[in-house]
Design a protein around this motif. Structure first.
Motif, PDB file in Angstrom:
ATOM      1  N   ASN A 258      52.618  33.199  87.741  1.00  0.00           N
ATOM      2  CA  ASN A 258      51.950  32.482  86.669  1.00  0.00           C
ATOM      3  C   ASN A 258      52.407  31.034  86.618  1.00  0.00           C
ATOM      4  O   ASN A 258      53.580  30.748  86.356  1.00  0.00           O
ATOM      5  CB  ASN A 258      52.235  33.175  85.332  1.00  0.00           C
TER       6      ASN A 258
ATOM      7  N   SER B 111      50.256  28.810  84.932  1.00  0.00           N
ATOM      8  CA  SER B 111      49.293  28.270  83.959  1.00  0.00           C
ATOM      9  C   SER B 111      49.949  27.815  82.672  1.00  0.00           C
ATOM     10  O   SER B 111      49.357  27.058  81.898  1.00  0.00           O
ATOM     11  CB  SER B 111      48.250  29.333  83.621  1.00  0.00           C
ATOM     12  N   GLY B 112      51.163  28.304  82.406  1.00  0.00           N
ATOM     13  CA  GLY B 112      51.825  27.971  81.155  1.00  0.00           C
ATOM     14  C   GLY B 112      51.495  28.937  80.033  1.00  0.00           C
ATOM     15  O   GLY B 112      52.079  28.862  78.950  1.00  0.00           O
ATOM     16  N   GLU B 113      50.561  29.864  80.284  1.00  0.00           N
ATOM     17  CA  GLU B 113      50.197  30.853  79.266  1.00  0.00           C
ATOM     18  C   GLU B 113      51.039  32.109  79.461  1.00  0.00           C
ATOM     19  O   GLU B 113      50.973  32.774  80.491  1.00  0.00           O
ATOM     20  CB  GLU B 113      48.706  31.197  79.355  1.00  0.00           C
ATOM     21  N   GLU B 114      51.820  32.436  78.466  1.00  0.00           N
ATOM     22  CA  GLU B 114      52.776  33.531  78.564  1.00  0.00           C
ATOM     23  C   GLU B 114      52.080  34.874  78.825  1.00  0.00           C
ATOM     24  O   GLU B 114      51.049  35.191  78.208  1.00  0.00           O
ATOM     25  CB  GLU B 114      53.602  33.610  77.269  1.00  0.00           C
ATOM     26  N   GLY B 115      52.644  35.651  79.731  1.00  0.00           N
ATOM     27  CA  GLY B 115      52.150  37.002  79.990  1.00  0.00           C
ATOM     28  C   GLY B 115      50.966  37.096  80.924  1.00  0.00           C
ATOM     29  O   GLY B 115      50.479  38.206  81.199  1.00  0.00           O
ATOM     30  N   ARG B 116      50.501  35.980  81.436  1.00  0.00           N
ATOM     31  CA  ARG B 116      49.282  36.007  82.254  1.00  0.00           C
ATOM     32  C   ARG B 116      49.509  36.698  83.601  1.00  0.00           C
ATOM     33  O   ARG B 116      48.603  37.354  84.122  1.00  0.00           O
ATOM     34  CB  ARG B 116      48.751  34.598  82.468  1.00  0.00           C
TER      35      ARG B 116
ATOM     36  N   GLN C  96      49.063  40.393  83.130  1.00  0.00           N
ATOM     37  CA  GLN C  96      47.660  40.662  82.792  1.00  0.00           C
ATOM     38  C   GLN C  96      46.789  40.647  84.052  1.00  0.00           C
ATOM     39  O   GLN C  96      45.968  41.543  84.275  1.00  0.00           O
ATOM     40  CB  GLN C  96      47.167  39.611  81.796  1.00  0.00           C
TER      41      GLN C  96
ATOM     42  N   ASN D  25      56.907  33.846  87.542  1.00  0.00           N
ATOM     43  CA  ASN D  25      56.453  32.517  87.141  1.00  0.00           C
ATOM     44  C   ASN D  25      56.740  31.503  88.246  1.00  0.00           C
ATOM     45  O   ASN D  25      57.701  31.654  89.007  1.00  0.00           O
ATOM     46  CB  ASN D  25      57.163  32.061  85.864  1.00  0.00           C
TER      47      ASN D  25
ATOM     48  N   SER E  60      61.038  36.187  89.212  1.00  0.00           N
ATOM     49  CA  SER E  60      60.104  37.246  89.597  1.00  0.00           C
ATOM     50  C   SER E  60      60.756  38.600  89.406  1.00  0.00           C
ATOM     51  O   SER E  60      61.989  38.707  89.331  1.00  0.00           O
ATOM     52  CB  SER E  60      59.654  37.081  91.059  1.00  0.00           C
TER      53      SER E  60
ATOM     54  N   LYS F 121      46.167  26.378  85.717  1.00  0.00           N
ATOM     55  CA  LYS F 121      45.537  26.163  84.406  1.00  0.00           C
ATOM     56  C   LYS F 121      44.030  26.388  84.444  1.00  0.00           C
ATOM     57  O   LYS F 121      43.400  26.613  83.415  1.00  0.00           O
ATOM     58  CB  LYS F 121      45.853  24.748  83.910  1.00  0.00           C
TER      59      LYS F 121
END
Length: 461
Positions: free
Chosen positions: A335, A337-342, A345, A362, A409, A433
């Motif tokens: 991840n 993107s900076g969006e947590e948990g992506r 998901q 991340n 990771s 992003k």
């Protein structure tokens, strides 16, 4: 949809006849507003059954003749970007939803509020209905088709009737339907009564009636595409005349647009048409109403939006070797993107489609989503990366050489691990992003598969 399929079977030598048919179609402006969901390449047509009692419909409720019109039936016909399948989405008329601000039929502003979904049509017409559905689903509606009671009968009669099956005798004065149990070929009033009856069959709910309507429409589509209509000039003419004279459509649904749609769906048959009702649950303040069940409804709408598949022409000189299968690909999902948990998901979504996800974690922030393979895998890496690229929405991404370093990771646990771990290169998916989303295998999630209506559904409901 049936009309466009039939149109492509008529020779271009009948262009004057096309024009004659086109002149019989009632068209209306369709201005949903400036703020609309994005185009995805799919075709979305709003289908409404009007309960207007005006004109020839007066006999279905003379006391309601001057009380406007509501939508007894609200459906969204979603045809995939590749035009290889169609999903008929029904919205229960008793659904309590947030209706946005609309311009009323009298030109006055109708304020936003929580109301029954079919009141949008009564208050603000087809444009308010479309605006409401777009706000609920984030799916852009391209066209609309409206049919009233009399028009529905005309289309069914032109097809020579549709076969139905009743599990028990029916005597419903409100729907004007009196029939014995078993199979019947219904026309006119009987056909209309069958799709309108609510309390005489099933549990008396609108949900049961919706299922019967979907079964009926799959039978209509079957007769249009497989019933020899194109080879019978008399029946063909009757159907085309009835269809064009029985509907009201938007101004953008021109003859040329219909032919364009017809050519794009010419290979589709009734087997590819599936009906599904938006997931709902009881509405707590009123047991006679329902509300969208969450997160099931939200997930379903996301599936519909993400069925984008972009097919590219083969590159000259490119290898014709068999494509790599999803279960052959080991995948690390990072991840950025900076969006947590992506990462988890996305890993869950890709693992559900068969990819062997090995790690999640991340990476340093990145604007662009990339698919990567190690330099040592330059020979096989692109093919394995392409398998991942094919499952992402929007434009297909080209895998690139060179992996990025994970900041952190951890191993990913597969719900159904393979009997033997694949031996190919490990592909790295770095979520940026601009993450486009995972393209779903079907617009209908597995959780709703048992509620699908298609040509194989038992018609004795």
């Amino acid at each position: 949809m049936g009309l466009t399929v039939v149109l492509v079977g008529v020779t271009l030598g009948g262009y004057a006849y096309y024009r004659y048919l086109d002149s019989g179609i009632d068209r209306q402006p369709f201005n949903v507003g400036a703020s609309r969901p994005p185009e995805t390449g799919a075709l979305n047509v709003l289908l409404v059954g009007s309960d207007s009692r005006a004109g020839d419909n007066k006999k279905y409720g003379p006391k309601s003749q001057h009380l406007g019109e509501r939508t007894d039936t609200i459906m969204l016909l979603h045809i995939s970007p590749n035009r290889d399948n169609a999903t008929m989405i029904s919205f229960p008329r008793d659904s309590m939803v947030s209706i946005p601000e609309c311009t009323g039929r009298n030109g006055q502003v109708v304020p936003a509020g929580l109301r029954q979904i079919n009141s949008a049509f009564n208050d603000g017409g087809i444009e308010c209905t479309a605006k409401t559905l777009e706000s609920l689903t984030n799916i852009k509606i391209n066209h609309f088709v409206k049919v009233d009671f009399t028009g529905f009968k005309g289309i069914v009669d032109a097809l020579g009737g549709i076969e139905i099956c009743l599990p028990k005798p029916v005597n419903d004065p409100k729907a004007k339907l009196v029939l014995s149990a078993g199979k019947h070929v219904v026309k006119g009033e009987q056909a209309l009564g069958y799709v309108r009856t609510r309390y005489a069959l099933g549990d008396g709910s609108d949900l049961g009636r919706i299922q019967r309507q979907q079964v009926f429409l799959t039978q209509v589509m079957k007769k249009v595409t497989d019933g020899g209509l194109l080879t019978n000039p008399g029946k063909l003419n009757a159907f085309l005349r009835a269809a064009t004279q029985s509907v009201t459509v938007d101004e953008g649904l021109t003859l040329e647009r219909m032919l364009e749609i017809a050519n794009s769906v010419r290979g589709m048959t009734a087997k590819e048409l599936k009906g599904i009702t938006v997931p709902v649950e009881p509405y707590p303040p009123d047991k006679n109403r329902v509300q969208f069940a969450q997160p099931a409804a939200r997930d379903f709408f996301e599936n519909v939006r993400n069925d984008v598949e972009v097919t590219k022409s083969p590159t000259p000189g490119k290898s014709t070797a068999p494509a790599v299968k999803r279960e052959q690909v080991r995948l690390q999902v990072l991840n950025a993107s900076g969006e947590e948990g992506r990462a988890v998901q996305v890993a869950d979504a890709l693992a559900a489609q068969g990819f062997v996800v090995t790690q999640v974690g991340n990476a340093a922030p990145a604007d662009v989503t990339t698919i990567r393979y190690a330099k040592k895998d330059a020979k096989d890496g692109p093919a394995y990366g392409d398998a991942v690229a094919a499952r992402l929405s929007k434009e297909k991404r080209t895998p690139v050489e060179g992996k990025v370093k994970a900041l952190v990771s951890q191993p990913y646990t597969l719900k159904s691990p393979p009997a033997q771990m694949p031996k190919g290169p490990i592909i790295q998916l770095v979520i940026g992003k601009d993450w486009p989303g995972v393209r779903v295998l079907s617009a209908i999630p597995d959780s709703l598969k048992d509620k699908v209506v298609d040509t194989s559904t038992n018609p004795c409901l």
